[in-house]
Write an enzyme that holds these catalytic residues in place. Structure first.
Site, PDB file in Angstrom:
ATOM      1  N   ARG A  74       0.798  -1.306   0.033  1.00 52.53           N
ATOM      2  CA  ARG A  74       0.044  -0.044   0.072  1.00 52.53           C
ATOM      3  C   ARG A  74       0.796   1.149  -0.164  1.00 52.53           C
ATOM      4  NH1 ARG A  74      -2.645  -3.500   3.713  1.00 52.53           N
ATOM      5  NH2 ARG A  74      -4.647  -4.226   2.882  1.00 52.53           N
ATOM      6  N   LYS A 126       2.190  10.874 -11.647  1.00 56.00           N
ATOM      7  CA  LYS A 126       1.465   9.814 -12.528  1.00 56.00           C
ATOM      8  C   LYS A 126       2.064   8.538 -12.882  1.00 56.00           C
ATOM      9  CE  LYS A 126      -1.741  12.595 -15.420  1.00 56.00           C
ATOM     10  NZ  LYS A 126      -2.045  12.767 -16.985  1.00 56.00           N
ATOM     11  N   GLU A 152       9.388  18.112 -25.266  1.00 62.74           N
ATOM     12  CA  GLU A 152       8.501  18.480 -24.234  1.00 62.74           C
ATOM     13  C   GLU A 152       8.955  19.760 -23.360  1.00 62.74           C
ATOM     14  OE1 GLU A 152       5.809  17.040 -22.775  1.00 62.74           O
ATOM     15  OE2 GLU A 152       5.928  15.040 -23.880  1.00 62.74           O
ATOM     16  N   LYS A 196       6.451  22.149 -14.784  1.00 59.25           N
ATOM     17  CA  LYS A 196       5.592  20.862 -14.409  1.00 59.25           C
ATOM     18  C   LYS A 196       5.394  20.881 -13.123  1.00 59.25           C
ATOM     19  CE  LYS A 196       3.981  16.871 -15.102  1.00 59.25           C
ATOM     20  NZ  LYS A 196       4.636  15.736 -15.863  1.00 59.25           N
ATOM     21  N   GLU A 211      -5.654  16.285 -11.520  1.00 61.81           N
ATOM     22  CA  GLU A 211      -6.319  16.569 -12.696  1.00 61.81           C
ATOM     23  C   GLU A 211      -8.008  17.003 -12.238  1.00 61.81           C
ATOM     24  OE1 GLU A 211      -5.610  13.532 -15.345  1.00 61.81           O
ATOM     25  OE2 GLU A 211      -3.697  14.297 -16.186  1.00 61.81           O
ATOM     26  N   ARG A 232      -4.195  20.933 -15.136  1.00 62.42           N
ATOM     27  CA  ARG A 232      -2.790  20.220 -15.769  1.00 62.42           C
ATOM     28  C   ARG A 232      -3.257  19.696 -16.853  1.00 62.42           C
ATOM     29  NH1 ARG A 232      -0.277  15.259 -11.719  1.00 62.42           N
ATOM     30  NH2 ARG A 232       0.927  14.546 -13.237  1.00 62.42           N
ATOM     31  N   ASN A 271      -1.043  18.846 -21.995  1.00 56.81           N
ATOM     32  CA  ASN A 271      -1.468  18.134 -23.075  1.00 56.81           C
ATOM     33  C   ASN A 271      -1.388  18.898 -24.347  1.00 56.81           C
ATOM     34  OD1 ASN A 271      -1.806  15.908 -21.340  1.00 56.81           O
ATOM     35  ND2 ASN A 271      -4.384  16.230 -21.234  1.00 56.81           N
ATOM     36  N   HIS A 325      -0.605  17.021 -27.313  1.00 57.97           N
ATOM     37  CA  HIS A 325      -0.654  15.551 -27.071  1.00 57.97           C
ATOM     38  C   HIS A 325      -1.821  14.713 -27.848  1.00 57.97           C
ATOM     39  CE1 HIS A 325       2.851  16.412 -24.668  1.00 57.97           C
ATOM     40  NE2 HIS A 325       2.725  15.093 -24.056  1.00 57.97           N
ATOM     41  N   HIS A 359      -0.682  11.465 -29.160  1.00 57.31           N
ATOM     42  CA  HIS A 359      -1.353  10.255 -28.831  1.00 57.31           C
ATOM     43  C   HIS A 359      -2.219   9.439 -30.106  1.00 57.31           C
ATOM     44  CE1 HIS A 359      -1.412  11.694 -24.435  1.00 57.31           C
ATOM     45  NE2 HIS A 359      -0.299  11.205 -24.808  1.00 57.31           N
ATOM     46  N   HIS A 412       7.917   9.409 -28.612  1.00 55.05           N
ATOM     47  CA  HIS A 412       6.881  10.100 -28.051  1.00 55.05           C
ATOM     48  C   HIS A 412       6.924  11.654 -28.308  1.00 55.05           C
ATOM     49  CE1 HIS A 412       3.659  11.612 -25.233  1.00 55.05           C
ATOM     50  NE2 HIS A 412       4.513  12.361 -24.634  1.00 55.05           N
TER      51      HIS A 412
END
Length: 549
Positions: free
Chosen positions: A308, A330, A372, A414, A424, A429, A433, A436, A440, A453
């Site tokens: 946990r 994330k 980025e 960031k 989010e 946030r 993107n 992106h 994506h 990426h």
């Protein structure tokens, strides 16, 4: 020689007693800021909290710290939460050397219980049932700030006199120049992330991996640690990290996964769970993510879920991981039906970005990471974008000074977004993107096998910029400036040959389930992004057609 010695650390680590011993030995003045606060208020700390509130106590504490640190040849024992206050930290760091006294929650609990008659008077934040849990929680919140100290002395198995001797030895190193100034600068964080769920230091510089053991000790991690890396990074950087850990007496174990996105799976996570269980990993230990974004995601997920939650240290070795994936908490693994579908928000205990690792990256992967950093400038910091624009050639050569500055600033952007919108929920946030949505879609349409990426994001930046311009938000001149910047880094601005319909389908699968519409991040100008859900479908299709032909 430094003017003052300032002791920080949690309650029960011996700051007051050790500080008094050292002051008497050296013939220096001694100040205990808690004593100064009670003297100024004419009442106990417990009464200040009860009658005037914690905010008033912190105000008095700032005055006490400022007054004590204004002295010369003084030993200053500060309250356990003093260093968290930015004003206090600035005062302390500019007036002397900060040394942290450290101890485990178990040791602190035992010591405080042995002096239980003082706890309610001096430490009101720790009163109440289940003291050790209160100590663990409060200590976790403060640990990143204790890591700001120049040295840490672990007091668990030492007498007060032995602690004083250790502090004196560290002081002598500084006074006689035994501590290399460049090395000591590296041990100071570039900034501290203050997310709602956790605070943690971020270190960004050259040659940091040689000091990783000191960094861990600085935030209270003494081992064992469990390093998770991939087959490519293992040969490049693992040996250096292992030697640095061994040099500081930290026991380390290593699990190596095959390089590539296929390793970011539940099956691989289960293998690591079993490995950790066999080695009796505990919550007081730590897991180190040594690698790029895939390793950071996988290791973060493992750390968030095993027992946990086990502390995780992000040690990114790619530029993309440094400026993006290592900060923000994330974590995820992939399923057969999609990427990053099983995961958690779980902040690291520390981020250690050693820029020397960038020298081992292929030019294409390095350029992918710069995409980025460029994005961060485009959405939130026009001055960063301008700096990158002016120093492209220097950045491509990884010239040390400008590379550190740009990467630190990009990472700090960031971090700032994460602080404002950790999970989010506020919409802030989503600005990250930019580029992106199309990116994506391109990755999915090409089955994640053709584009890195950052390359896909670069094409997405051009697409989002085109839509911004055609909707009257962004000037054509600014769009051309952005496009030229990407090209100078060798990044693609289109991707001919892919089916635009496949890209669109992939983008639609990436929609928010609740709204069934695409929330587009667009630009109003360089450094100012906005979110729009009213982008015409024909404009989207036209943009994709232009990018893919």
């Amino acid at each position: 020689m430094p003017n003052n010695l300032i002791l920080t650390g949690f309650s029960g680590t011996g700051k007051s007693q050790v500080g008094l011993i050292i002051a008497q030995l050296w013939g220096w003045d001694f100040f205990d800021t808690d004593d100064e606060v009670t003297l100024a208020a004419g009442k106990s700390i417990a009464d200040i909290f009860e009658q005037d509130g914690e905010a008033h106590f912190r105000h008095l504490e700032r005055q006490a710290v400022a007054s004590a640190c204004n002295s010369s040849r003084a030993v200053v024992s500060t309250g356990g939460g003093s260093i968290v206050d930015p004003d206090n930290y600035r005062t302390m760091i500019t007036s002397g050397v900060i040394i942290c006294l450290e101890a485990t929650p178990e040791t602190i609990t035992r010591r405080l219980q042995e002096s239980s008659d003082q706890v309610s008077d001096l430490r009101p934040l720790l009163t109440g049932p289940d003291m050790i849990q209160r100590i663990r929680g409060l200590k976790t919140q403060r640990q990143a700030y204790y890591g700001l100290a120049k040295h840490t002395v672990h007091t668990d198995k030492l007498t007060l006199e032995e602690v004083a001797q250790e502090v004196y030895a560290r002081w002598q190193e500084i006074a006689h120049g035994a501590t290399n100034e460049g090395a000591s600068e590296k041990l100071s964080p570039a900034f501290v992330v203050e997310a709602p769920s956790a605070s943690y230091p971020v270190f960004v510089d050259w040659g940091l991996q040689d000091h990783i053991g000191k960094f861990l000790l600085g935030i209270g991690i003494r081992g064992p640690v469990y390093v998770i890396t991939d087959s490519n990074v293992f040969g490049l950087h693992h040996g250096q990290v292992q030697r640095a850990l061994e040099a500081t007496g930290i026991e380390a174990h290593t699990f190596t996964v095959p390089a590539g996105e296929a390793s970011k799976s539940l099956a691989m996570a289960e293998s690591i769970f079993g490995w950790l269980a066999e080695r009796r990993c505990e919550r007081s230990h730590a897991i180190i993510a040594l690698g790029g974004g895939m390793i950071g995601d996988l290791t973060g997920f493992v750390a968030a879920t095993f027992l946990r939650g086990v502390p995780v240290i992000q040690v990114p070795t790619s530029l993309a991981a440094m400026v993006d994936a290592s900060i923000g908490g994330k974590t995820a693994v992939n399923l057969s039906v999609g990427k990053n579908l099983v995961g958690a928000f779980y902040q690291p205990s520390m981020v250690l970005a050693d820029l020397d690792t960038l020298k081992t990256l292929p030019a294409r992967e390095l350029a992918s990471g710069w995409a980025e950093a460029i994005k961060h400038g485009l959405i939130l910091d026009a001055s960063l974008f301008r700096l990158i624009e002016e120093r492209v050639e220097s950045l491509l050569k990884l010239e040390p000074e400008i590379t550190v500055e740009v990467i630190r600033r990009s990472m700090a952007i960031k971090a700032k977004v994460v602080e404002e919108d950790e999970k989010e929920t506020t919409g802030k946030r989503i600005l990250l993107n930019y580029g992106h949505t199309i990116g994506h879609g391109l990755e999915a349409a090409t089955h994640y096998t053709e584009l890195l990426h950052g390359e896909a994001v670069s094409v997405g930046i051009v697409g989002a910029g085109e839509m911004s311009q055609k909707m009257g938000l962004l000037s054509r001149e600014e769009l051309e400036r952005h496009t030229k910047m990407l090209q100078r880094f060798g990044l693609p601005i289109s991707y001919p040959g892919v089916n635009p319909h496949s890209v669109l389908k992939a983008m639609e699968l990436d929609k928010k389930a609740a709204s069934k519409v695409i929330n587009w991040v667009l630009l109003q100008e360089t450094g100012r992004a906005t979110v729009r859900s009213d982008v015409d479908e024909e404009l989207v299709q036209q943009t994709l057609n232009d990018l893919c032909r």
